[in-house]
Write a protein that holds these residues in place. Structure first.
Motif, PDB file in Angstrom:
ATOM      1  N   ASP A 326       0.810  -1.227   0.000  1.00 23.43           N
ATOM      2  CA  ASP A 326       0.000   0.000   0.000  1.00 23.43           C
ATOM      3  C   ASP A 326       0.839   1.270   0.000  1.00 23.43           C
ATOM      4  O   ASP A 326       0.280   2.371   0.058  1.00 23.43           O
ATOM      5  N   HIS A 327       2.168   1.125  -0.020  1.00 20.71           N
ATOM      6  CA  HIS A 327       3.085   2.255  -0.109  1.00 20.71           C
ATOM      7  C   HIS A 327       2.946   3.212   1.089  1.00 20.71           C
ATOM      8  O   HIS A 327       2.899   4.426   0.921  1.00 20.71           O
ATOM      9  N   LYS A 328       2.889   2.649   2.286  1.00 24.73           N
ATOM     10  CA  LYS A 328       2.840   3.475   3.487  1.00 24.73           C
ATOM     11  C   LYS A 328       3.322   2.653   4.673  1.00 24.73           C
ATOM     12  O   LYS A 328       3.448   1.425   4.586  1.00 24.73           O
ATOM     13  N   HIS A 329       3.608   3.337   5.759  1.00 27.41           N
ATOM     14  CA  HIS A 329       3.996   2.653   6.986  1.00 27.41           C
ATOM     15  C   HIS A 329       2.782   2.573   7.898  1.00 27.41           C
ATOM     16  O   HIS A 329       2.180   3.592   8.228  1.00 27.41           O
ATOM     17  N   TYR A 330       2.414   1.348   8.293  1.00 25.89           N
ATOM     18  CA  TYR A 330       1.301   1.163   9.215  1.00 25.89           C
ATOM     19  C   TYR A 330       1.818   1.118  10.653  1.00 25.89           C
ATOM     20  O   TYR A 330       2.821   0.467  10.945  1.00 25.89           O
ATOM     21  N   LEU A 331       1.107   1.803  11.537  1.00 27.97           N
ATOM     22  CA  LEU A 331       1.518   1.920  12.923  1.00 27.97           C
ATOM     23  C   LEU A 331       1.030   0.753  13.758  1.00 27.97           C
ATOM     24  O   LEU A 331      -0.092   0.253  13.564  1.00 27.97           O
ATOM     25  N   LEU A 332       1.860   0.349  14.707  1.00 26.73           N
ATOM     26  CA  LEU A 332       1.484  -0.640  15.718  1.00 26.73           C
ATOM     27  C   LEU A 332       1.828  -0.045  17.079  1.00 26.73           C
ATOM     28  O   LEU A 332       2.996   0.250  17.351  1.00 26.73           O
ATOM     29  N   THR A 333       0.812   0.167  17.915  1.00 28.01           N
ATOM     30  CA  THR A 333       1.019   0.732  19.244  1.00 28.01           C
ATOM     31  C   THR A 333       0.264  -0.113  20.263  1.00 28.01           C
ATOM     32  O   THR A 333      -0.570  -0.945  19.910  1.00 28.01           O
ATOM     33  N   VAL A 334       0.560   0.116  21.529  1.00 25.26           N
ATOM     34  CA  VAL A 334      -0.173  -0.562  22.603  1.00 25.26           C
ATOM     35  C   VAL A 334      -0.499   0.445  23.692  1.00 25.26           C
ATOM     36  O   VAL A 334       0.161   1.476  23.836  1.00 25.26           O
ATOM     37  N   ALA A 335      -1.541   0.112  24.477  1.00 23.80           N
ATOM     38  CA  ALA A 335      -1.827   0.822  25.720  1.00 23.80           C
ATOM     39  C   ALA A 335      -1.220  -0.011  26.845  1.00 23.80           C
ATOM     40  O   ALA A 335      -1.513  -1.202  26.973  1.00 23.80           O
ATOM     41  N   ALA A 336      -0.343   0.595  27.623  1.00 26.58           N
ATOM     42  CA  ALA A 336       0.435  -0.141  28.622  1.00 26.58           C
ATOM     43  C   ALA A 336       0.035   0.281  30.037  1.00 26.58           C
ATOM     44  O   ALA A 336      -0.336   1.433  30.273  1.00 26.58           O
ATOM     45  N   PRO A 337       0.117  -0.631  30.994  1.00 27.52           N
ATOM     46  CA  PRO A 337      -0.361  -0.354  32.351  1.00 27.52           C
ATOM     47  C   PRO A 337       0.572   0.552  33.144  1.00 27.52           C
ATOM     48  O   PRO A 337       1.789   0.544  32.956  1.00 27.52           O
ATOM     49  N   ALA A 338      -0.031   1.315  34.064  1.00 24.98           N
ATOM     50  CA  ALA A 338       0.757   2.116  34.997  1.00 24.98           C
ATOM     51  C   ALA A 338       1.208   1.276  36.184  1.00 24.98           C
ATOM     52  O   ALA A 338       2.233   1.563  36.807  1.00 24.98           O
ATOM     53  N   ASN A 339       0.428   0.250  36.492  1.00 25.30           N
ATOM     54  CA  ASN A 339       0.745  -0.651  37.603  1.00 25.30           C
ATOM     55  C   ASN A 339       2.016  -1.430  37.282  1.00 25.30           C
ATOM     56  O   ASN A 339       2.063  -2.201  36.315  1.00 25.30           O
ATOM     57  N   LEU A 340       3.044  -1.250  38.082  1.00 25.39           N
ATOM     58  CA  LEU A 340       4.344  -1.836  37.755  1.00 25.39           C
ATOM     59  C   LEU A 340       4.382  -3.335  37.985  1.00 25.39           C
ATOM     60  O   LEU A 340       5.187  -4.036  37.359  1.00 25.39           O
ATOM     61  N   ASP A 341       3.536  -3.865  38.874  1.00 31.09           N
ATOM     62  CA  ASP A 341       3.468  -5.319  39.033  1.00 31.09           C
ATOM     63  C   ASP A 341       2.975  -5.963  37.743  1.00 31.09           C
ATOM     64  O   ASP A 341       3.464  -7.028  37.333  1.00 31.09           O
ATOM     65  N   ILE A 342       2.010  -5.328  37.102  1.00 28.23           N
ATOM     66  CA  ILE A 342       1.476  -5.846  35.839  1.00 28.23           C
ATOM     67  C   ILE A 342       2.454  -5.566  34.699  1.00 28.23           C
ATOM     68  O   ILE A 342       2.721  -6.439  33.859  1.00 28.23           O
ATOM     69  N   ALA A 343       3.001  -4.359  34.674  1.00 21.79           N
ATOM     70  CA  ALA A 343       3.912  -3.968  33.584  1.00 21.79           C
ATOM     71  C   ALA A 343       5.157  -4.853  33.562  1.00 21.79           C
ATOM     72  O   ALA A 343       5.687  -5.161  32.482  1.00 21.79           O
ATOM     73  N   SER A 344       5.626  -5.272  34.732  1.00 20.74           N
ATOM     74  CA  SER A 344       6.891  -6.014  34.811  1.00 20.74           C
ATOM     75  C   SER A 344       6.787  -7.424  34.236  1.00 20.74           C
ATOM     76  O   SER A 344       7.812  -8.105  34.080  1.00 20.74           O
ATOM     77  N   ARG A 345       5.575  -7.876  33.912  1.00 20.47           N
ATOM     78  CA  ARG A 345       5.440  -9.197  33.290  1.00 20.47           C
ATOM     79  C   ARG A 345       5.960  -9.194  31.848  1.00 20.47           C
ATOM     80  O   ARG A 345       6.302 -10.241  31.307  1.00 20.47           O
ATOM     81  N   ILE A 395       6.910   6.154  34.979  1.00 20.40           N
ATOM     82  CA  ILE A 395       7.688   6.568  33.803  1.00 20.40           C
ATOM     83  C   ILE A 395       9.164   6.239  33.991  1.00 20.40           C
ATOM     84  O   ILE A 395       9.832   5.772  33.046  1.00 20.40           O
ATOM     85  N   LYS A 396       9.699   6.456  35.176  1.00 20.99           N
ATOM     86  CA  LYS A 396      11.118   6.126  35.411  1.00 20.99           C
ATOM     87  C   LYS A 396      11.350   4.625  35.191  1.00 20.99           C
ATOM     88  O   LYS A 396      12.392   4.219  34.669  1.00 20.99           O
ATOM     89  N   TRP A 397      10.362   3.810  35.581  1.00 20.63           N
ATOM     90  CA  TRP A 397      10.494   2.361  35.373  1.00 20.63           C
ATOM     91  C   TRP A 397      10.511   2.040  33.876  1.00 20.63           C
ATOM     92  O   TRP A 397      11.342   1.247  33.410  1.00 20.63           O
ATOM     93  N   TYR A 398       9.589   2.642  33.123  1.00 17.82           N
ATOM     94  CA  TYR A 398       9.549   2.369  31.682  1.00 17.82           C
ATOM     95  C   TYR A 398      10.825   2.853  30.988  1.00 17.82           C
ATOM     96  O   TYR A 398      11.313   2.211  30.045  1.00 17.82           O
ATOM     97  N   ILE A 399      11.358   3.965  31.434  1.00 14.32           N
ATOM     98  CA  ILE A 399      12.605   4.462  30.840  1.00 14.32           C
ATOM     99  C   ILE A 399      13.728   3.437  31.012  1.00 14.32           C
ATOM    100  O   ILE A 399      14.563   3.246  30.112  1.00 14.32           O
ATOM    101  N   GLU A 400      13.726   2.741  32.139  1.00 14.04           N
ATOM    102  CA  GLU A 400      14.750   1.715  32.385  1.00 14.04           C
ATOM    103  C   GLU A 400      14.565   0.484  31.488  1.00 14.04           C
ATOM    104  O   GLU A 400      15.529  -0.236  31.219  1.00 14.04           O
ATOM    105  N   HIS A 401      13.321   0.256  31.022  1.00 12.46           N
ATOM    106  CA  HIS A 401      13.026  -0.987  30.316  1.00 12.46           C
ATOM    107  C   HIS A 401      12.733  -0.811  28.825  1.00 12.46           C
ATOM    108  O   HIS A 401      12.601  -1.808  28.106  1.00 12.46           O
TER     109      HIS A 401
END
Length: 591
Positions: A326-345, A395-401
Motif C-alpha cells: 500500500d506504499h505506506k507505513h502502518y503503525l502498531l502501538t499498545v496501551a500499557a499499564p501504569a501498575n508496575l506489578d502488571i507492567a513487569s510481566r 515513567i522512570k520504570w519504563y525508561i529503564e526498560h
C-alpha cells in the motif's frame, strides 16, 4: 548520392532510437507540485495527461540519476476509490475498483462486482493525479521527486519537473482516544475532534472475538464512525487514525487468541482488512492485561507475556507486508499499564522492537478498589498519604526498560473520579469513604463517580465545592463539606506541568483518555488540550512543530523550506547523444 544516403541514415537511426528509448517526449507537459504536510508525509499533485494508464512516481535523496528503476516509489494506477475486498460486506451506494473498472453497489453484498442485481458498472478507472507519499518518509530530510506518465501502449512520456522538498522534524505526539459512544449523550461526533491540535486519533474500541476476528462493539455506531474517519483522513492526511482493540471491557479473549497461531492470524487478517477498508493508519492493541489483573471474567494465562510478544512480532511483519503493498507505513502501538506489578510481566525491551510507540496509562492510581481517597493521576507521590504509586515512578520504570524513551508516551486523564461520604479532615484527601456519587453521564451504579473535566470545572466554579492543590503531587482536588464529596482530577495547571515533565524526560509525547471529556456539549472549548499545546509551545497544526521537536526539549523555531523546482537542462543525453554526434560528424564528412 552519398549526401542523401547519409542524411536518410541520420534521420532513420535517430528516429528509431528516440521512439524506442525508455523516456519518450510527450506533447503533454506534466507540472509536478510537492508539499510536505507532516514530518512523514508529502503531498504530490501533478497536471493530468490524457490517455495514460498510470503515473510512475520517483523519489530520491540524491538529485543525480533520480529517473532510475531503483528510485521508483510506486505507480499510481488507481482512482480515488478503494479496491474491492473479498468477502467484505458493501452497502448500497459504495463505489469500488475492480478489474480496471469502477462499480457501485446496488444492495448490501459481498459478491465480486459484475453486472447484475448487486453491482452497477460505472466506467473505466482514470488514474488519479494526486498521491500522498507515506512510504518510510523521515523527518528533517530532503527528497527529490519526479512523475512520469505511462500510456496504454506501454510507452512513457516526458518526466515532470524535479521538485525538491524538505520535511519538517518529527513533532511530539498528541495522541487522543475517541470513544465510539461519544455520538450518543455527549453529542460529540468524529467531526468535532480538533484535528489541527492532535497528531493521532485512536478509535476506542473494536471487539476481539474468541476465534480471533476483530469486529464491531457497536454494530450501528462503529461502521458509521469509521466511514467518517475515512472522509476526515482525506481532509487531514497528516493526522494518523488507528483502531484500538480491547480496552477494559473487551479484553476477554486476548489470552486464548494470542496463544493460538490460527487465531492470531485471524486477528491480524481481520484487523488489517478494517484498516485498509477505511484507509486508516494502524492499530492500537489495548490488552488489559497479559497475565491477568483486568476485568473479572477475562481469560488469563502464565504464558500471556510470551504470547503477547509473539503477537506483536507477527503483527509487525504483517503490517510491514501490507505497507509495502500500500506504499505506506502502518503503525502498531499498545496501551500499557501504569501498575508496575502488571507492567513487569512484559519484556518491554523486546516488545518495543515491534512497536512505533507505547501509550502508558498513567492514571487510575486510585478507584473503588482503594481504601481511602487519593489522586487519580499524581505526578509525584505525596509522602503524607498511602503509596498508590505515581506517574514519576511509572515513567522512570519504563525508561529503564524501553531502550528508546521517545517511544514512551505519557498518558493524561481528561476525567476525574469522585467519592461519597468523605469526612472533612484534610479537606477529604486520604480519607475513608463510602460509595460514589453519580457521574457526569449516569448514576453511581453506572459510572462509579467518573466525571468529565468540563463537569468538574463547573462544580469548581460553584459555591458548593472548594478547590485545593497538592504541591507534592502537582494535582488539584475538590471537596464539598456540605455534600461530603471528594473529586480528584486534572486541570489546565496540572496538565501543563505534566507536559513539561514529559519534555524534561525526553519522552515521545502526550496521550489523552479521552477527547470528548474536555469539551462541554454544545461548545468548542478544549481547555485541557490547550494546556498541552501551551506546554509544547505549539500552534496548530501540531503535526508541523513550532518550537519543540521529538527528542529535544530545547526550544527552537522550525521552518519548512518552501518547495522549489530544481532547474535542470532538458535534452538528449547518454547513448543517444553519442550516437547523434557520431552521425552528425559522418554527415559533415561526407558532405
Amino acid at each position: 548520392m552519398k549526401k542523401i544516403i547519409s542524411l536518410l541514415m541520420f534521420v532513420m537511426i535517430t528516429s528509431f532510437y528516440l521512439t524506442t528509448a525508455p523516456t519518450l517526449l510527450a506533447e503533454e507537459k506534466i507540472e509536478l507540485r510537492a508539499i510536505p504536510i507532516a514530518w512523514d508525509a508529502v503531498n504530490l499533485t501533478w497536471t493530468p495527461v490524457p490517455g495514460v494508464k498510470g503515473y510512475e512516481v520517483y523519489r530520491s535523496t540524491n538529485l543525480d540519476n533520480i529517473y532510475s528503476p531503483v528510485n521508483l516509489l510506486f505507480i499510481v494506477n488507481w482512482s480515488n476509490y478503494t479496491k474491492y475486498k473479498e468477502n467484505w460486506n458493501y452497502l448500497p451506494g459504495e463505489v469500488v475498483e475492480y478489474k480496471g473498472y469502477l462499480w457501485r453497489a446496488k444492495k448490501v453484498t459481498s459478491q465480486p462486482p459484475q453486472e447484475g442485481d448487486h453491482w452497477e458498472k460505472l466506467a473505466p478507472i482514470t488514474p488519479t493525479n494526486t498521491a500522498v507519499d507515506y512510504f518510510n518518509v523521515t523527518g528533517n530530510t530532503t527528497y527529490y521527486y519526479i512523475v512520469v506518465p505511462v500510456f496504454r501502449d506501454g510507452k512513457r512520456g516526458e518526466p515532470s519537473n524535479i521538485v525538491k522538498v524538505t520535511t519538517p522534524p518529527q513533532p511530539y505526539r498528541i495522541v487522543v482516544y475517541y470513544i465510539s459512544w461519544g455520538i450518543y449523550a455527549r453529542a460529540f461526533s468524529p467531526y468535532d475532534i480538533p484535528f489541527e491540535n492532535v497528531t493521532h486519533v485512536n478509535y476506542a474500541f473494536l471487539k476481539l472475538l474468541e476465534n480471533g476476528t476483530v469486529t464491531w462493539a457497536d454494530p450501528w455506531a462503529d461502521p458509521m464512525n469509521l466511514e467518517s474517519f475515512k472522509e476526515l483522513k482525506s481532509k487531514y492526511p497528516a493526522v494518523k487514525f488507528l483502531i484500538s482493540v480491547g480496552g477494559w471491557t473487551l479484553s476477554k479473549y486476548f489470552s486464548p487468541v494470542a496463544a493460538d497461531p490460527a487465531k492470531r492470524r485471524e486477528f491480524i487478517r481481520s484487523a488489517i482488512a478494517i484498516i485498509r477498508k477505511y484507509n486508516l493508519d494502524g492499530i492500537d492493541i489495548d490488552w488489559e492485561y497479559p497475565g491477568g489483573g483486568g476485568m473479572e471474567g477475562n481469560y488469563a494465562s502464565p504464558d500471556d507475556p510470551k504470547n503477547f510478544i509473539i503477537l506483536l512480532k507477527e503483527f509487525r511483519e504483517a503490517l510491514d507486508e501490507a505497507g509495502r503493498e500500500d506504499h505506506k507505513h502502518y503503525l502498531l502501538t499498545v496501551a500499557a499499564p501504569a501498575n508496575l506489578d502488571i507492567a513487569s510481566r512484559i519484556d518491554w525491551r523486546e516488545a518495543s522492537k515491534y512497536l512505533d510507540f507505547i501509550n502508558v496509562m498513567t492514571y487510575d492510581y486510585i478507584g473503588l478498589w482503594s481504601p481511602v481517597t487519593g489522586h487519580n493521576a499524581p505526578l509525584y507521590r505525596n509522602p503524607n498519604g498511602p503509596d498508590y504509586g505515581s506517574i514519576d515512578e511509572t515513567i522512570k520504570w519504563y525508561i529503564e526498560h524501553v531502550p528508546d524513551r521517545t517511544k514512551i508516551v505519557l498518558g493524561v486523564p481528561f476525567y476525574g473520579r469522585s467519592f461519597a461520604n468523605v469526612p472533612p479532615k484534610n479537606h477529604g484527601l486520604f480519607q475513608p469513604y463510602s460509595g460514589t456519587p453519580a457521574g457526569t453521564w449516569g448514576s453511581a451504579a453506572e459510572t462509579h463517580g467518573v466525571m468529565d473535566y468540563w463537569d468538574i470545572a463547573e462544580k469548581a466554579r460553584s459555591r458548593e465545592y472548594e478547590y485545593f492543590w497538592d504541591n507534592y503531587s502537582k494535582v488539584p482536588w475538590l471537596y464539598s463539606e456540605s455534600k461530603r464529596i471528594f473529586i480528584t482530577f486534572d486541570d489546565p495547571k496540572s496538565i501543563l506541568i505534566k507536559t513539561q515533565y514529559m519534555l524534561n524526560q525526553s519522552l515521545g509525547g502526550i496521550m489523552v483518555w479521552e477527547i470528548t471529556a474536555d469539551r462541554k456539549p454544545g461548545t468548542h472549548s478544549h481547555p485541557l488540550l490547550v494546556a498541552i499545546l501551551e506546554g509544547l509551545k505549539e500552534r496548530p497544526p501540531v503535526w508541523i512543530p513550532d518550537r519543540y521537536v521529538l527528542g529535544s526539549n530545547v526550544p527552537r523555531n522550525v521552518t519548512i523550506p518552501e518547495p522549489e523546482t530544481v532547474t535542470t537542462k532538458r535534452g538528449i543525453c547518454g547513448p543517444a547523444a553519442i550516437l547523434i554526434i557520431a552521425l552528425f560528424v559522418l554527415f559533415k564528412r561526407n558532405s
